[in-house]
Every structure is written in structure tokens, then in C-alpha cells.
Scaffold this active site. Sequence first.
Site, PDB file in Angstrom:
ATOM      1  N   HIS A 187       6.965  -9.371   3.185  1.00 51.39           N
ATOM      2  CA  HIS A 187       6.597 -10.536   4.001  1.00 51.39           C
ATOM      3  C   HIS A 187       7.362 -11.805   3.675  1.00 51.39           C
ATOM      4  CE1 HIS A 187       2.333  -8.900   5.245  1.00 51.39           C
ATOM      5  NE2 HIS A 187       3.271  -7.955   5.246  1.00 51.39           N
TER       6      HIS A 187
ATOM      7  N   HIS B 219      10.166   0.501   4.771  1.00 47.73           N
ATOM      8  CA  HIS B 219       8.960  -0.218   4.358  1.00 47.73           C
ATOM      9  C   HIS B 219       8.740   0.041   2.870  1.00 47.73           C
ATOM     10  CE1 HIS B 219       5.360  -2.372   5.676  1.00 47.73           C
ATOM     11  NE2 HIS B 219       4.679  -1.651   4.804  1.00 47.73           N
TER      12      HIS B 219
ATOM     13  N   GLU C  72       2.201  -3.159  11.476  1.00 49.51           N
ATOM     14  CA  GLU C  72       1.120  -2.565  10.685  1.00 49.51           C
ATOM     15  C   GLU C  72       0.083  -3.581  10.206  1.00 49.51           C
ATOM     16  OE1 GLU C  72       1.773  -0.950   6.913  1.00 49.51           O
ATOM     17  OE2 GLU C  72       2.316  -2.885   6.056  1.00 49.51           O
TER      18      GLU C  72
ATOM     19  N   ASN D   1       2.403   1.318   5.088  1.00 50.67           N
ATOM     20  CA  ASN D   1       1.263   1.813   4.316  1.00 50.67           C
ATOM     21  C   ASN D   1      -0.088   1.481   4.943  1.00 50.67           C
ATOM     22  OD1 ASN D   1       2.255  -0.864   3.371  1.00 50.67           O
ATOM     23  ND2 ASN D   1       0.381  -0.843   2.163  1.00 50.67           N
ATOM     24  N   HIS D   2      -0.126   0.534   5.891  1.00 50.69           N
ATOM     25  CA  HIS D   2      -1.377   0.230   6.594  1.00 50.69           C
ATOM     26  C   HIS D   2      -1.457   0.942   7.944  1.00 50.69           C
ATOM     27  CE1 HIS D   2      -2.857  -2.717   3.757  1.00 50.69           C
ATOM     28  NE2 HIS D   2      -1.680  -3.333   3.764  1.00 50.69           N
TER      29      HIS D   2
ATOM     30  N   ASP E  54       7.093  -7.899   9.598  1.00 53.94           N
ATOM     31  CA  ASP E  54       5.655  -7.622   9.681  1.00 53.94           C
ATOM     32  C   ASP E  54       4.897  -8.723  10.434  1.00 53.94           C
ATOM     33  OD1 ASP E  54       5.059  -5.576   6.929  1.00 53.94           O
ATOM     34  OD2 ASP E  54       6.971  -6.610   7.196  1.00 53.94           O
TER      35      ASP E  54
ATOM     36  N   HIS F  26       7.505  -5.119   4.441  1.00 56.01           N
ATOM     37  CA  HIS F  26       6.380  -4.950   3.508  1.00 56.01           C
ATOM     38  C   HIS F  26       6.127  -6.164   2.626  1.00 56.01           C
ATOM     39  CE1 HIS F  26       3.342  -3.085   1.017  1.00 56.01           C
ATOM     40  NE2 HIS F  26       4.071  -3.243  -0.075  1.00 56.01           N
TER      41      HIS F  26
END
Length: 273
Positions: free
Chosen positions: A181, A154, A39, A67-68, A8, A179
Amino acid sequence: MRFLFLGDIVGKAGRRAVQDYLPDLRDELKLDFVVANGENAAHGFGLTESTANDLFDAGVDSITSGNHAWDKIEVIGLMERDDRIIRPANFAEGSPGKGGAVYQTPSGHSILVINIMGRLFMEPLDNPWEALDRLLPPGLPGDYGLDAVLVDFHAEATSEKYTCGHYCDGRASLVVGTHTHVPTGDAQILENGTGYQTDAGMCGDYDSIIGMGKEECLARNTGTIPKPRLSPAEGDGTLCGVFVETDPKTGLASRCESVRVGPRLHRAVPIVD
């Protein structure tokens, strides 16, 4: 075939890390293709056309999300017209964009990139395993004209990520988690030849709380200020990802190793001939 997946990308620090380090890594690792989860690239939440172009200009070939995905409304039109940007394949039927795409590299290789989102502690999306079965080859990637298959899973739960790894084992070159991180230390090749790492980590400022400014996160988590607005940390960024080399006959992984370049984390760059 040799490819690199980048975890990410969080805000400006993450984009700077990609811009600073990826061009040299492409040469050093003799990469045929680079995929990045974008994302969080636009100020920590979502993706815009300008931030996507920053990543493409730095050497990224394909961008996945999670999800973003829809945090920046302009990305909807962007996904519709640019196949280099994909979203989780188990979003509801009719969602903009695609959940997977096949890309041809300048060196003549073919790679299938798939984006899937988990459901444990996440949004209740469509069944991820059914989505994978629709997109994955039923056998060895090489038997279906593919030099590599990459799955960006993710998800929040490590157990669900491992489930995805074993579910795809023998059908994908790499299953990599995004996701959370935080780069995990379990890069490996599973029993049937699929490379795996639970989380690739993030490209961003590690003097932070998973890429966000420490003070705002501390205030939110300790309850001293109710839900302060979060902004990405903007110190020096570190690039984190996973390097994979595939067998030319099967398309499965012959190497799977972590990559880390930048401050605060121990440097890790594979040596290639």
C-alpha cells in the site's frame, strides 16, 4: 497499447478516488485497458459484487486480488461467473476462479493479466515461479499474439518482488507489486524490456496507516488496546498506479511511469501525444 494498473483499492475512499479520477485519466492517457487490485475494496477487506460493479462502472476492466481474496464469501461465486475478476494463480489447485485471463479491448488489442502471490512473510502457497511458467508466454508477448502481459505480484518482501521482475523480464510488459500500500519510486524498464515497480501504492486515504484509521492502528501497534478492529480511513482518497505503453511488435514496455492523482502525494501523470 497503453494500459494503467491501479494499486490496492482500500474501502470507500479508494473507490471514490477511482470514480473521481479514472474517467478523466482514461481520456488523458488514451488508455486501452485498466486493471486494479480490488482485494481491499469492500470496507478494507475483500470484494463484493456491488463494490466490483462500482469499479467496473468507473472504468476498470479487470480486477486482481491477493491474500484477502476470500474475505467476502460471495466473491467465490462471482469469480466463477465473471472472468473479469481473478485471484492468485498459485492458490491451491481446485480453488475457485482463475489466476489469469486474456482480454480483448475495444481497440482490438489483446492483454494477458496474471495474478501471483509471494510466499515470503505470507501464506505458504504453491510455488509462484511454477505458476508463472504455466501462464507466461515463453518469449516475447508479441510473438504469441499478445499486445501486453501484466503481472500483479501480491507480496510483502521487496526482494521477492524484484525477483519476480527479473524472472519475468522479457516475457511480460509489466511486473508490478501490490499488498504493502505504499507507492515506491522505482518505476523503470528492466534490461530485457519489462516495466517494473516494486509497489503501485494504494488508492485510498493517505491520512491513515496504509489505508486504515490511524487511531485503531496506533492502539494496536503501541499495545494500548489488544487487537482493536480496524476500519478503513474515509477521508479524501488518492489514486495511485502505473502507466505502461508497449511496443507494437514485441509487446514489451516502451514506457513505464508512476501515476498519482489526489491529495497529500505529489501529482504525477504522464504526458502522452
